[in-house]
Design an enzyme around this catalytic site. Sequence first.
Site, mmCIF file in Angstrom:
data_model
loop_
_atom_site.group_PDB
_atom_site.id
_atom_site.type_symbol
_atom_site.label_atom_id
_atom_site.label_comp_id
_atom_site.label_asym_id
_atom_site.label_seq_id
_atom_site.Cartn_x
_atom_site.Cartn_y
_atom_site.Cartn_z
ATOM 1 C CB SER A 67 49.289 26.875 63.523
ATOM 2 O OG SER A 67 49.685 26.008 62.483
ATOM 3 C CE LYS A 125 54.225 29.020 51.928
ATOM 4 N NZ LYS A 125 52.898 29.658 52.220
ATOM 5 C CB CYS A 133 51.791 34.787 68.565
ATOM 6 S SG CYS A 133 53.064 36.039 68.451
ATOM 7 C CG PHE A 148 46.873 35.023 58.589
ATOM 8 C CD1 PHE A 148 46.234 36.197 58.966
ATOM 9 C CD2 PHE A 148 46.692 33.898 59.390
ATOM 10 C CE1 PHE A 148 45.435 36.244 60.110
ATOM 11 C CE2 PHE A 148 45.898 33.941 60.530
ATOM 12 C CZ PHE A 148 45.275 35.127 60.881
ATOM 13 C CD GLU A 163 47.209 30.489 68.570
ATOM 14 O OE1 GLU A 163 47.481 29.577 67.771
ATOM 15 O OE2 GLU A 163 47.904 31.514 68.687
#
Length: 411
Positions: A231, A178, A286, A154, A381
Amino acid sequence: MLNFPQQALTFGSFINGEFQNNYSQKLVVRSPYNNSVLGEVGVSSTAEIDQAIQDASMAQKSWAQTPIKERSKVMFEFRNILMRDIDKISNLKSLESGKTFAEGKAGLLKGIEVLEFALSLQNSDLGGRLDVSRGVSCEYRRTALGVVANITPFNFPAMVPMWTIPIALTLGNAYIWKPSDKTPLTATYIASALKEAGLPNGLLQVIFGAQNEVETIIDHPLVKAIGFVGSTKVAKIVYERGTKLGKRVLAMGGAKNHIVLLPDANLDISGLGISDSFTGCAGQRCMAASVLLAVGDVDKHIEKILQRASSLKLGSEMGAIITKAQKEFLISAIDRAEKAGAKILLDGRKVSAPKGMEEGNWLGPTIIDFVQPNSEAHTTELFGPILSIIRCKDISGAMKIQNTSVYGNAC
Ligand code: NAD
């Protein structure tokens, strides 16, 4: 200033150059800014995904026969369209991902850099030949794989997909995309731009959905390679599933990036850099520096970080958290750190929402001091505007802590 759409944006999956409208399940897309509905996308059925991949495979055969210079012309036009529409696309991606407009635009421009690189592929090494013995030669050629797929997160709805779309298409592949179930709308603009640029139908198929749809794509025998960014938990699932089937998988996961701060660091540069690193994209990137290893007496530096972070205006200088659930998770993680004995130097839980955006997912920059190396605030995280400070006696102690991290994006 972001412009909300006048009407909800509604799209089915993008297959063979058209948005489909015969879906029974849908994903509602809300803006993190105020939780208003931006639109919806239709979730693809298994049969639709299967057909889309078969059609992509057919289209790919003639695309691979098209000279690379002609394929590159489509990409050149694609770049012109993205530059023409850059504000419109940046606006939508910011609205759906919670980024500020400047962050939305910067991300798209980074993606366009890859597109510009892809334009140079026509001049790259496409193969060669070696004489290895009398009458014996070895030749190597680079050929397209066929149908490749990519599953994207996202937090960079355009940049991360653009890491691979221009390369895969320029090199003669068909591409199944996707996008994130949380930020699928940007993909519709990118798909439309590629169609307008002249990409033949079937070469870019956009499938909306989540876990089930990803599994259907990975398992499809015509899909030869899979890219994933997201993730670590899901990266492992996708990697294992794809490689078990003998497919090529490039899966990139999450991060917990450490910065070592020493007493002789420049006060202004470190204050600005560390603050902007953990608050940029509201910490949802990230590469965010989420752990500060504070060596010796660096209180003056920490004060500078705090000054900068606390001056940021929510809404215009720092964006929102992707979902209500994620905001609640972040608040509970700060609560847990506090209970475990850490000190909250800057408390984003207490910050008010920007005016008119009270329904949005807002959390201000948060600095947690005296975090223990084995606690959640260091080992997990969190993915929000949170800086965990671990106090260290010396640089080797700091390096030891850094080296215990299971994540490895940046240091
Ligand atoms: P995510 O793992 O929740 O989702 C990523 C994609 O996987 C989405 O398209 C989602 O629909 C799909 N998905 C979700 N659950 C799935 C499942 N069980 N099986 C198959 N597919 C599934 O990640 P996110 O929250 O969208 O993105 C944030 C994460 O991405 C952070 O951890 C961040 O660090 C990471 N990230 C990494 C990089 C990098 O370059 N390493 C870049 C950007 C983001």
